[in-house]
Design a protein around this motif. Structure first.
Motif, PDB file in Angstrom:
ATOM      1  N   ARG A 139      31.648  34.805  45.823  1.00 42.68           N
ATOM      2  CA  ARG A 139      31.633  33.359  45.354  1.00 42.68           C
ATOM      3  C   ARG A 139      31.875  33.442  43.799  1.00 42.68           C
ATOM      4  O   ARG A 139      31.326  34.262  42.973  1.00 42.68           O
ATOM      5  N   LEU A 140      32.541  32.520  43.384  1.00 41.29           N
ATOM      6  CA  LEU A 140      33.010  32.385  42.147  1.00 41.29           C
ATOM      7  C   LEU A 140      32.801  31.003  41.417  1.00 41.29           C
ATOM      8  O   LEU A 140      33.003  30.002  41.890  1.00 41.29           O
ATOM      9  N   ARG A 141      32.473  31.165  40.157  1.00 41.65           N
ATOM     10  CA  ARG A 141      31.961  29.990  39.370  1.00 41.65           C
ATOM     11  C   ARG A 141      33.213  29.453  38.833  1.00 41.65           C
ATOM     12  O   ARG A 141      33.967  30.335  37.811  1.00 41.65           O
ATOM     13  N   VAL A 142      33.796  28.403  38.808  1.00 41.74           N
ATOM     14  CA  VAL A 142      35.185  27.791  38.416  1.00 41.74           C
ATOM     15  C   VAL A 142      34.864  26.761  37.377  1.00 41.74           C
ATOM     16  O   VAL A 142      33.964  25.945  37.456  1.00 41.74           O
ATOM     17  N   GLY A 143      35.706  27.213  36.117  1.00 41.12           N
ATOM     18  CA  GLY A 143      35.440  26.226  35.090  1.00 41.12           C
ATOM     19  C   GLY A 143      36.064  24.935  35.307  1.00 41.12           C
ATOM     20  O   GLY A 143      35.590  23.824  34.753  1.00 41.12           O
ATOM     21  N   ASP A 144      37.240  25.295  35.666  1.00 48.29           N
ATOM     22  CA  ASP A 144      38.298  23.799  35.720  1.00 48.29           C
ATOM     23  C   ASP A 144      38.548  23.712  37.012  1.00 48.29           C
ATOM     24  O   ASP A 144      39.255  24.030  37.637  1.00 48.29           O
ATOM     25  N   GLN A 145      37.917  22.398  37.576  1.00 49.31           N
ATOM     26  CA  GLN A 145      38.098  21.902  39.034  1.00 49.31           C
ATOM     27  C   GLN A 145      39.361  21.614  39.136  1.00 49.31           C
ATOM     28  O   GLN A 145      39.905  21.703  40.422  1.00 49.31           O
ATOM     29  N   ALA A 146      40.125  21.230  38.251  1.00 53.38           N
ATOM     30  CA  ALA A 146      41.782  20.905  38.377  1.00 53.38           C
ATOM     31  C   ALA A 146      42.359  21.960  39.199  1.00 53.38           C
ATOM     32  O   ALA A 146      43.438  21.822  39.824  1.00 53.38           O
ATOM     33  N   THR A 147      42.141  23.441  38.601  1.00 56.67           N
ATOM     34  CA  THR A 147      42.744  24.485  39.271  1.00 56.67           C
ATOM     35  C   THR A 147      42.643  24.605  40.566  1.00 56.67           C
ATOM     36  O   THR A 147      43.479  25.248  41.527  1.00 56.67           O
ATOM     37  N   VAL A 148      41.480  24.374  41.433  1.00 56.78           N
ATOM     38  CA  VAL A 148      41.123  24.404  42.783  1.00 56.78           C
ATOM     39  C   VAL A 148      41.866  23.369  43.369  1.00 56.78           C
ATOM     40  O   VAL A 148      42.616  23.548  44.625  1.00 56.78           O
ATOM     41  N   ASP A 149      41.926  22.126  42.873  1.00 57.22           N
ATOM     42  CA  ASP A 149      42.792  20.851  43.296  1.00 57.22           C
ATOM     43  C   ASP A 149      44.195  21.069  43.347  1.00 57.22           C
ATOM     44  O   ASP A 149      44.683  20.610  44.494  1.00 57.22           O
ATOM     45  N   ALA A 150      44.746  22.041  42.572  1.00 56.49           N
ATOM     46  CA  ALA A 150      46.325  22.311  42.752  1.00 56.49           C
ATOM     47  C   ALA A 150      46.419  23.198  43.662  1.00 56.49           C
ATOM     48  O   ALA A 150      47.857  23.504  43.946  1.00 56.49           O
ATOM     49  N   LEU A 151      45.559  23.877  44.526  1.00 57.86           N
ATOM     50  CA  LEU A 151      46.061  24.954  45.460  1.00 57.86           C
ATOM     51  C   LEU A 151      46.498  24.214  46.636  1.00 57.86           C
ATOM     52  O   LEU A 151      46.404  22.852  46.931  1.00 57.86           O
ATOM     53  N   LEU A 152      46.927  24.901  47.662  1.00 60.61           N
ATOM     54  CA  LEU A 152      47.470  24.259  48.917  1.00 60.61           C
ATOM     55  C   LEU A 152      46.436  23.991  50.006  1.00 60.61           C
ATOM     56  O   LEU A 152      45.164  24.201  49.918  1.00 60.61           O
ATOM     57  N   ASP A 153      46.633  22.725  50.545  1.00 58.88           N
ATOM     58  CA  ASP A 153      45.558  22.185  51.532  1.00 58.88           C
ATOM     59  C   ASP A 153      46.131  22.769  52.723  1.00 58.88           C
ATOM     60  O   ASP A 153      47.140  23.724  52.842  1.00 58.88           O
ATOM     61  N   ALA A 154      45.071  22.498  53.788  1.00 56.90           N
ATOM     62  CA  ALA A 154      45.514  23.112  55.093  1.00 56.90           C
ATOM     63  C   ALA A 154      46.969  22.791  55.617  1.00 56.90           C
ATOM     64  O   ALA A 154      47.416  23.835  56.277  1.00 56.90           O
ATOM     65  N   ALA A 155      47.383  21.731  55.459  1.00 56.39           N
ATOM     66  CA  ALA A 155      48.773  21.264  56.032  1.00 56.39           C
ATOM     67  C   ALA A 155      49.899  22.158  55.331  1.00 56.39           C
ATOM     68  O   ALA A 155      50.708  22.733  55.884  1.00 56.39           O
ATOM     69  N   ALA A 156      49.665  22.384  53.883  1.00 60.99           N
ATOM     70  CA  ALA A 156      50.783  23.019  53.184  1.00 60.99           C
ATOM     71  C   ALA A 156      50.593  24.530  53.469  1.00 60.99           C
ATOM     72  O   ALA A 156      51.609  25.193  53.759  1.00 60.99           O
ATOM     73  N   TYR A 157      49.407  24.998  53.900  1.00 61.09           N
ATOM     74  CA  TYR A 157      49.278  26.338  54.200  1.00 61.09           C
ATOM     75  C   TYR A 157      49.771  26.937  55.472  1.00 61.09           C
ATOM     76  O   TYR A 157      50.550  27.715  55.484  1.00 61.09           O
ATOM     77  N   LYS A 158      49.565  25.721  56.555  1.00 58.48           N
ATOM     78  CA  LYS A 158      50.034  25.822  57.858  1.00 58.48           C
ATOM     79  C   LYS A 158      51.651  26.015  57.673  1.00 58.48           C
ATOM     80  O   LYS A 158      52.117  26.893  58.384  1.00 58.48           O
ATOM     81  N   ALA A 159      52.196  25.115  57.077  1.00 53.64           N
ATOM     82  CA  ALA A 159      53.662  25.185  56.813  1.00 53.64           C
ATOM     83  C   ALA A 159      54.068  26.300  56.018  1.00 53.64           C
ATOM     84  O   ALA A 159      55.128  27.020  56.636  1.00 53.64           O
ATOM     85  N   LEU A 160      53.482  26.939  55.240  1.00 48.91           N
ATOM     86  CA  LEU A 160      53.729  28.265  54.758  1.00 48.91           C
ATOM     87  C   LEU A 160      53.616  29.352  55.750  1.00 48.91           C
ATOM     88  O   LEU A 160      54.657  30.319  55.516  1.00 48.91           O
ATOM     89  N   VAL A 161      52.881  29.587  56.523  1.00 52.76           N
ATOM     90  CA  VAL A 161      52.852  30.795  57.487  1.00 52.76           C
ATOM     91  C   VAL A 161      53.505  30.250  58.967  1.00 52.76           C
ATOM     92  O   VAL A 161      53.577  30.929  59.756  1.00 52.76           O
ATOM     93  N   GLY A 162      53.996  29.233  58.920  1.00 52.84           N
ATOM     94  CA  GLY A 162      55.054  28.966  59.757  1.00 52.84           C
ATOM     95  C   GLY A 162      54.257  28.576  61.067  1.00 52.84           C
ATOM     96  O   GLY A 162      54.857  28.728  62.215  1.00 52.84           O
ATOM     97  N   GLU A 163      53.125  28.041  61.074  1.00 46.39           N
ATOM     98  CA  GLU A 163      52.465  27.500  62.310  1.00 46.39           C
ATOM     99  C   GLU A 163      52.122  26.055  62.309  1.00 46.39           C
ATOM    100  O   GLU A 163      52.191  25.492  61.584  1.00 46.39           O
TER     101      GLU A 163
END
Lengths: 369, 129
Positions: B105-129
């Motif tokens: 469990r990680l305390r994150v200072g900058d919420q924007a860095t989390v929002d910038a990560l992949l969402d489920a659809a983008a990750y699905k595309a990444l792994v080709g499923e």
């Protein structure tokens, strides 16, 4: 996957079972099924597993001088083999380096040599070369032969209803010809796991039917289809060498813990002079088993360390599913081979301590010696 | 076909982040796809509570039967908890990667860095499923 890779007769069956396929010795082979390597490993130790090892090569040696050829190329003595008996051996180059490890079968009117898939072409050429001047005929049956390994303490219970042969009459490293599920088969009480079990040589076209029938028969008895991943951790717990990992042309059988195979007094054979010399001189590196005494996963290529110096490298290693600690094989100098010698394995930036141990690592196997 | 739940954030290194009850604290682990690729997990080496990591810094290693992999911190933050039950039963990473197989469990200072990560659809595309 790569179209140039060869497939065993069971390729589609593996895909249907959800296997993960990997390239191995020019074949596309199942490394694991959905249950995973650990579960497959445990099934073989506790009940049974069924392996497709059809990639292995089978050479037949016919003719009045068949035994002479075997004796020329094999370090073990096949002269005493009776019909229905087989023998583990190695083939060596003239300098004593291991060209392959093999099993020699004394069939009714010929010999069969079972070789590693990765060495099949080199072995064939080697046999042809040594057959010159001998009254023998060589036949490569590898492509026409399927090979299944049914391994585990319940192997006999699973196989027994499928054959008319009396399995109790087949001793360790013996075999009989009969049928399995109505298909002609050579049933051999051999294996590479340390458990009781059988290897079944069948015709290519019967392989799928025999596989499916054995799997069905083992349903409810804990039988799982098992892949190369479990095969590797099972053989490693037994300290069995694998060609290409422990065994190669750089190492002799004397160095690779196969000295017990070498019968110097059986007459001349390829590598004999070099092996006699090495045995007299001693002092060479030897393969040992190492048990890690702290947590760590030893992998091939990791340095073996003694007194702050790198003295060798890991040839095979894993965290033993049966024992729960790291185990490894590797070559070390002659002075470090005694049990309890402290040796470490460098895993990334840290030396994990361990000791040389007697092999096998795992001593509870059901194999009937 | 691996499980890629909606509502989580993902990285190209196959880690996931999921929000916890505490604002600014995220639970981190590896994805179902990653555990499937790695095979049976044997050891997980995790950092200690209180350590801080930059984005993409190595926070630990995961030893599976087939391979060892580094674990990368998806965003900068401070460790507030590690899953100690993985010491006794690392196979939780295989059996329940998004639940009992969590790692940090990680305390994150900058919420924007989390929002910038992949969402489920983008990750699905990444792994080709």
């Amino acid at each position: 996957m790569n179209d140039t890779l060869k497939k065993t007769p069971l390729y589609d069956v593996h895909l249907g079972l959800g296997a993960k396929m990997v390239p191995f010795a020019e074949y596309e082979m199942p490394v694991q099924y959905p249950t995973g390597i650990t579960a497959e490993h445990r099934a073989v130790r506790a009940t049974a597993g069924l392996f497709d090892v059809s990639h292995m090569g089978e050479f037949l040696i016919h003719g009045p001088q068949a035994l002479d050829l075997v004796q020329r190329v094999s370090v073990n003595d096949a002269a005493g083999l009776t019909v229905g008996q087989c023998q583990y051996s190695a083939m060596c180059a003239e300098d004593g380096g291991v060209r392959d490890d093999v099993v020699v079968y004394h069939m009714a009117d010929h010999y069969m040599m079972v070789v590693n898939a990765s060495r099949r072409d080199q072995d064939w050429a080697w046999l042809e070369e040594h057959a010159q001047g001998l009254e023998v005929t060589l036949e490569d049956c590898s492509d026409g032969t399927g090979l299944l390994a049914l391994q585990g303490p319940r192997a006999q219970e699973i196989l027994d209803p499928l054959t008319k042969l009396s399995l109790d009459d087949i001793a360790y490293y013996h075999f009989a010809e009969g049928t399995v599920a109505g298909f002609a088969a050579t049933i051999s009480r051999t294996g590479y796991t340390g458990e009781d079990g059988f290897e079944l040589y069948v015709a290519e076209e019967d392989t799928v039917a025999v596989w499916n029938t054995v799997l069905e028969q083992g349903e409810g008895l804990g039988l799982l289809p098992t892949g190369l991943g479990a095969r590797d951790s099972l053989r490693l717990e037994m300290g069995f060498a694998l060609y290409g990992s422990e065994l190669d042309e750089e190492h002799t059988p004397l160095a690779g813990r196969l000295g017990w195979l070498v019968k110097m007094d059986k007459g001349d054979f390829s590598g004999r002079d070099a092996l006699v010399r090495q045995r007299e001189e001693g002092g060479h590196d030897r393969l040992v088993g190492i048990r890690l005494t702290e947590r760590g996963f030893p992998r091939p290529g990791y340095p073996i360390v003694h007194d702050g110096h790198v003295v060798g490298s890991v040839t095979s290693g894993t965290v033993s599913p049966s024992l729960g600690y790291g185990i490894a094989l590797g070559y070390v100098p002659a002075g470090l081979v005694s049990p309890d010698t402290e040796v470490g394995v460098r895993i990334r930036d840290k030396v994990v301590p361990g000791v040389v141990v007697r092999l096998p690592f795992y001593t509870e196997g059901s194999v009937r010696r | 076909m691996s499980e890629i739940p909606e509502g989580l954030r993902y990285t190209e290194e196959h880690e996931y982040l999921t929000a916890t009850d505490e604002s600014g604290v995220y639970q981190i682990g590896i994805t179902d796809y990653a555990q499937g690729e790695l095979g049976d997990v044997v050891y997980v080496e995790l950092p200690t509570v209180g350590e801080s990591f930059e984005k993409k810094a190595t926070f630990g290693t995961i030893e599976a039967v087939k391979a060892v992999s580094d674990l990368f911190c998806p965003v900068a933050g401070e460790i507030v908890a590690v899953n100690e039950s993985l010491d006794d039963d690392p196979s939780l990473v295989n059996s329940d990667p998004y639940g009992a197989g969590w790692m940090l469990r990680l305390r994150v200072g900058d919420q924007a860095t989390v929002d910038a990560l992949l969402d489920a659809a983008a990750y699905k595309a990444l792994v080709g499923e």
